[in-house]
Design a protein around this motif. Structure first.
Motif, PDB file in Angstrom:
ATOM      1  N   ASP A  52      -5.745 -59.376  -5.981  1.00  0.00           N
ATOM      2  CA  ASP A  52      -5.142 -59.928  -4.778  1.00  0.00           C
ATOM      3  C   ASP A  52      -5.084 -58.867  -3.698  1.00  0.00           C
ATOM      4  OD1 ASP A  52      -3.677 -61.184  -2.865  1.00  0.00           O
ATOM      5  OD2 ASP A  52      -1.944 -61.638  -4.141  1.00  0.00           O
ATOM      6  N   ASP A  54      -3.268 -58.673  -1.244  1.00  0.00           N
ATOM      7  CA  ASP A  54      -1.927 -58.417  -0.735  1.00  0.00           C
ATOM      8  C   ASP A  54      -1.245 -57.253  -1.444  1.00  0.00           C
ATOM      9  OD1 ASP A  54      -2.082 -60.473   1.098  1.00  0.00           O
ATOM     10  OD2 ASP A  54      -1.302 -61.959  -0.313  1.00  0.00           O
ATOM     11  N   SER A  55      -1.872 -56.756  -2.522  1.00  0.00           N
ATOM     12  CA  SER A  55      -1.299 -55.615  -3.231  1.00  0.00           C
ATOM     13  C   SER A  55      -1.732 -54.336  -2.546  1.00  0.00           C
ATOM     14  CB  SER A  55      -1.777 -55.611  -4.696  1.00  0.00           C
ATOM     15  OG  SER A  55      -1.321 -54.459  -5.357  1.00  0.00           O
TER      16      SER A  55
END
Length: 238
Positions: A52, A54-55
């Motif tokens: 992901d 978003d990490s």
């Protein structure tokens, strides 16, 4: 006037002769052949990762096992296909025009990690290599990056005091040993590094040995912290 000039001297792709609408751009085919790094990346070296996007604290296996001396790192391209062609053309083909689009791509991936008022510093080359090549491609990229982002640049803050053999074909340990102590703060311009957040710029990151040596030199000169940015990142063959 500009439209007339564009008709007489139409813009060409920076990698081939195909006509393009904008100056310093890639045509569709070369764009598809150039592996831009997007999505989730290692926060320390910029290599693409699965997962992901978003990490923001993901680290690759190499960065988990090899402590990095800098805080964060990014790269714009994977060093293969069009990415490799761009680097080699800039480094060995006198294609300084590539620096302008390269700087834009590098700024795009670096922006999320840039500190306030960073000092842009290129990885230096030895003066004998500079004499032969006539320019330092890392310095050309650093100047382009600083211009594109409105940032301060110190192209002579670091100096390479020893001409090191090329790193190609060397093991990781040999690469680190090869550049150990080879980069130092410049006796005069190195003072610019003191208490600054530095962004080190290079054309290619492979193991990170050269960037580690340059980071040590920045910290020795009193830099507050260091981040690294490369045009291209080498990935292991799978």
């Amino acid at each position: 006037m500009q439209s007339a000039l564009n008709m007489i001297y139409p813009h060409q792709c920076v990698l081939c002769d195909t006509l393009v609408e904008q100056r310093n751009a890639l045509c569709g085919a070369c764009w598809r052949d150039t592996p831009f790094i997007t999505g989730l990346t290692c926060d320390l070296c910029g290599i693409p990762l699965m997962g992901d996007a978003d990490s923001w604290s993901a680290h690759c296996d190499d960065c988990l096992t090899t402590p990095r001396r800098w805080q964060q790192g990014r790269a714009a391209l994977v060093y293969r296909d069009g990415g490799r062609k761009l680097v080699l053309a800039l480094k060995h083909g006198d294609r300084l025009d590539i620096a302008a689009p390269a700087a834009r791509w590098m700024l795009g991936v670096a922006t999320p990690m840039l500190p306030a008022a960073p000092l842009i510093v290129p990885v230096p080359v030895h003066w004998l290599r500079l004499l032969k090549r006539r320019y330092n491609q890392a310095a050309v990229l650093a100047l382009g990056l600083a211009k594109a982002g409105g940032m301060q640049v110190a192209p002579r803050a670091l100096t390479r005091i020893r001409r090191t053999p090329v790193q190609d074909g060397k093991s990781i340990d040999a690469r680190y040993a090869n550049v150990a102590g080879a980069i130092r703060p410049h006796p005069v311009y190195g003072a610019l590094l003191r208490r600054r957040s530095v962004v080190l710029v290079d054309d290619v990151m492979t193991t990170g040995a050269t960037l580690a040596a340059a980071t040590d030199a920045c910290l020795a000169a009193g830099a507050q912290d260091v981040r690294v940015l490369a045009l291209a990142r080498v990935m292991k063959e799978t």
